[in-house]
Motif scaffolding. Structure first.
Motif, short mmCIF file in Angstrom:
data_model
loop_
_atom_site.label_atom_id
_atom_site.label_comp_id
_atom_site.label_asym_id
_atom_site.label_seq_id
_atom_site.Cartn_x
_atom_site.Cartn_y
_atom_site.Cartn_z
N ILE A 111 0.83 -1.20 0.00
CA ILE A 111 0.00 0.00 0.00
C ILE A 111 0.87 1.26 0.00
O ILE A 111 0.59 2.23 -0.70
CB ILE A 111 -0.94 0.00 1.23
CG1 ILE A 111 -1.82 -1.24 1.23
CG2 ILE A 111 -1.78 1.27 1.25
CD1 ILE A 111 -2.85 -1.31 0.14
N GLY A 112 1.96 1.22 0.77
CA GLY A 112 2.86 2.36 0.82
C GLY A 112 3.44 2.68 -0.54
O GLY A 112 3.77 3.83 -0.84
N ALA A 113 3.57 1.66 -1.40
CA ALA A 113 4.09 1.88 -2.75
C ALA A 113 3.00 2.40 -3.68
O ALA A 113 3.23 2.62 -4.87
CB ALA A 113 4.67 0.59 -3.31
N GLY A 114 1.81 2.58 -3.15
CA GLY A 114 0.74 3.14 -3.97
C GLY A 114 0.02 2.10 -4.82
O GLY A 114 -0.71 2.44 -5.73
N ILE A 132 -2.88 -0.46 -5.21
CA ILE A 132 -4.17 -0.78 -4.57
C ILE A 132 -4.83 -1.93 -5.30
O ILE A 132 -5.59 -1.73 -6.25
CB ILE A 132 -5.11 0.44 -4.58
CG1 ILE A 132 -4.43 1.71 -4.09
CG2 ILE A 132 -6.37 0.15 -3.75
CD1 ILE A 132 -4.24 1.81 -2.61
N LEU A 146 -1.61 1.41 8.57
CA LEU A 146 -0.93 0.22 8.04
C LEU A 146 0.47 0.03 8.58
O LEU A 146 0.93 -1.09 8.76
CB LEU A 146 -0.87 0.30 6.52
CG LEU A 146 -2.19 -0.03 5.84
CD1 LEU A 146 -2.06 0.12 4.35
CD2 LEU A 146 -2.61 -1.45 6.20
N SER A 147 1.13 1.15 8.87
CA SER A 147 2.51 1.03 9.35
C SER A 147 2.55 0.34 10.71
O SER A 147 3.59 -0.11 11.16
CB SER A 147 3.15 2.41 9.44
OG SER A 147 2.38 3.25 10.28
N ASP A 194 -6.71 -2.28 4.27
CA ASP A 194 -7.10 -1.03 4.89
C ASP A 194 -6.93 -1.03 6.40
O ASP A 194 -7.52 -0.21 7.10
CB ASP A 194 -8.53 -0.60 4.47
CG ASP A 194 -9.51 -1.74 4.50
OD1 ASP A 194 -9.26 -2.71 5.25
OD2 ASP A 194 -10.52 -1.68 3.79
#
Lengths: 477, 477
Positions: free
Chosen positions: B255-258, B260, B359-360, B388
């Protein structure tokens, strides 16, 4: 011009204490952050809805949430109206002050507090401009999605107040879909945090309620917004049609088929000519209506989606399909569209309507709009977010001719009523402000409005926050 | 079991008038739509939060908005509490009645009123089940996106009350992102329409406020929801890891890498074993944690996104990557996941937590959850919407052993507090109900809650709608 829209009468008790109030406010904000000189107040008299203006009592420009809280606590105690203001780009008069009001400007609060890629969000002060967020994260491959045409100037605080949209909101949603949390000062100076970095939250959705509440429920001082990864590629494509109705029907069929490009923008012939003269974007001048359709993703994805759209466009007799051939060409296409309001302003005064209609009604509403404009003997340029049914007829008039101005305002009201009657609503992204306030009863029943006003009173019992806006003056509590 | 959660004391004035109230209600709904026999009331005593139960005064099952309005008008006049109910699948006790309450069941209102493909929406009565909407439009290539695991049974009215989510909400958003309008009966029987087929709307976002308000602001009787076009293709892929933390960190990095995907579901070893035993889905049994990642779109799109995810998973030591090889295999993978709660119920009683974290913090919260469970000597199965950050630890216990039950409840409360302290919140999609009511002060300040309660009072001054829920009993106005 004649003023069709009334303001609330100023509170005399406030006007008569002006000197004292200025002395008190001076204690609450840093030196230089209180504007009181009459000439210095002129820039704060109006906003993007330039037909109306009022000089405020004073302007404060706090630098911190604590200063905002101190100002609110003071104003609440003495019943002084407060009008919050971002960059003053509101098209519905949302930031127009009144004579007894303190303008609470957030433009000095421009700090980007945190960029958090792990949680794909950024926390910024309310005065940060929309584009500054994307600029801060662009090099790392991210952006903030909602993109009002005024994004170079408008602030995130103002975007939240109006639940602003933009061309790319067709795919990415408007402000409320990209807002994760706010820090807000309540009317009595209490500071609350709504939302956060997590999905959703328990309790009522006060964050959603605040977004779009036009500064009447509290003063947002910080916002946490969602960051998105930039797409692999993006390609705007021009579709030219022989009639506005064909273009409108094509849009309805594209969306009806479940195809969601990142943007579908509409321009009619007057808008094409105005924008082309300004931006030299290469728009075709031999068509009656133009769609700018932007697709994004990988090359294969873009090709596939475009093919499906071209197929539908052909059924509506599309005359020209022209893909941008370079990044420079793509940038020009968007420059033309995004400067439409500015380019129009060079040739005439205008008021910009913001009615939104179900897509199936697009062609019908375009035709009827044109009939209304003809009947008043006015001119109109249509340039709008077609994919989500958000229309922006720009009605051209001469602000120095009272009769012309009155006609423009009357035609605008008819167009908005037309949108409502077609199953739509008064505003998609510009807000109600003072502009559409008196039309609210055309959309809502008194019961609906009473319920909304009851919610407002639950936040601001004395109605000191942006009091002349949103709700019709008659029929208030 | 001991009851850690208190109910409001029943209103004696209501209890003593039961016979009279039943006579009056009988006049307001069609024959057979009033349930009054003590045995017939048993099915309405509890919901998916089975640890608590109360027999209601009566149950009415109206067939029309007008009947709902008549019941509300009557109950409002006489101060009779009303508990709205859909299918009774709430996991937080949102539909558990109280002894002085009339249960207002919407399950007889199952009509699909309109399917409107041109505007990509459907209007349905509140008792229509979630899946029935997708079923009604599936043959034409459309679906309704939010997909709670209980979608076969749960109603759209209940989904709106709880702002329900589901596995595919990672990409498509939860109920509030897919709801366009509602018809709602206010506490005094007035009928209002909020939203519509158009984008956004002027005035305050009451639609957003109502979504997730757990039946306390009014009774939703009809909903207009967004329909989406089915994707070209979809492919669930299993990713097996040697530790829950590796899987959690992998999700955060995806998710951090964008990136989805349409869904990222997490299962730990106990959950894998339970679901595999039930569904024979082909889950690997030699891993400590499993991610079900679903990608969708064209073959090329799916391949590209999967490749990017596999790359990240490798950095976290992924042990197994297994793509579904057929539609049947894909269906089994989802059957296993969606029946997780039911499958767990076959081997033990459980309470399902619903904390949501940034998420982190996923890996950290998983580790701490396991420590808490160990300390109480309990067992847990984790199966949740990882993309999510919406965690669902299922705490296993024996409902007939009061000590075990008390331990499970205490451990659950600790886990929820852990989520809040990690920057998250108490609930992602199950709502507060009675379950998390007394934890609200762990997340919110009294100031925050006062503001929420003021909003509630603006809709329901006497607090007769679902009164024992959402807000802690102490500290109420």
């Amino acid at each position: 011009m004649t003023e069709a829209i009334a303001f609330l009468p100023p509170r005399q008790a406030v006007l008569s204490r002006r000197a004292e109030i200025l002395d008190d406010l001076k204690e609450l904000v840093p030196a230089g952050r209180l504007v009181e000189e009459r000439n210095a107040l002129v820039p704060f008299e109006t906003d993007g809805f330039i037909a109306y203006r009022r000089r405020p009592l004073a302007v404060v420009l706090p630098e911190t949430t604590a200063q905002v809280a101190a100002v609110m606590k003071y104003c609440h105690r003495y019943g002084i109206p407060v009008v919050p203001r971002g960059a003053g780009t509101s098209l519905s008069g949302g930031a127009i002050p009144q004579e007894d009001a303190v303008v609470l400007g957030l433009s000095a609060m421009t700090r980007i507090i945190e960029v958090d890629y792990a949680n794909r969000c950024a926390t910024v002060q309310a005065g940060v401009t929309n584009l500054a967020i994307s600029d801060a994260v662009g090099a790392d491959g991210y952006f903030y999605a909602p993109d009002p045409s005024s994004q170079l100037a408008c602030t995130i605080g103002g975007n939240i107040a109006m639940n602003s949209g933009g061309a790319h909101c067709l795919k990415y949603g408007v402000t409320t879909n990209n807002l994760l949390g706010v820090k807000m000062v309540l009317v009595d100076g209490t500071v609350v945090d709504l939302g956060g970095k997590h999905l959703d939250a328990e309790g009522y959705d006060l964050l959603g309620l605040v977004c779009g509440s036009e500064g009447q429920l509290g003063i947002v001082t910080e916002a946490t917004v969602r960051l998105l990864a930039k797409p692999e590629g993006a390609r705007p494509v021009l579709f030219g049609f022989d009639s506005a109705e064909d273009a409108g029907s094509c849009v309805a069929d594209v969306i009806g088929a479940g195809i969601i490009p990142v943007a579908i923008e509409f321009m009619d012939k007057p808008a094409i000519e105005i924008c082309e003269a300004f931006a030299k974007a290469g728009y075709p001048l031999d068509v009656e209506a133009l769609l700018i359709v932007e697709v994004e993703g990988s090359e294969a994805e873009m090709d596939a989606m475009l093919a499906a759209i071209v197929e539908i466009a052909k059924r509506h007799g599309v005359k020209i399909v022209r893909e941008s051939q370079s990044a420079n060409e793509a940038a020009l296409i968007w420059k033309g569209r995004k400067s439409a309001f500015g380019a129009t302003g060079r040739i005439a005064d205008y008021i910009c309507m913001d009615g939104t209609v179900p897509l199936s009604q697009l062609a019908y509403v375009l035709r009827k709009t044109s009939e209304i404009i003809d009947r008043y003997g006015l001119r109109v340029a249509n340039v709008f977010h077609a994919g989500d049914g958000n229309m922006h007829p720009l009605i051209l008039y001469n602000i120095n001719d009272p009769e012309d101005a009155a006609k423009a305002e009357a035609a605008g009201m008819e167009i908005l009523k037309l949108c409502v009657d077609a199953g739509g609503c008064l505003t998609g992204e510009h807000g109600v402000g003072i502009e559409k306030r008196d039309l609210m009863l055309h959309q809502f029943t008194q019961v609906d409005l009473d319920q909304q006003m009851a919610v407002r009173s639950a936040f601001d019992a004395d109605w000191i926050l942006n009091p002349s806006k949103v709700f019709p003056l008659e029929g208030r509590g």
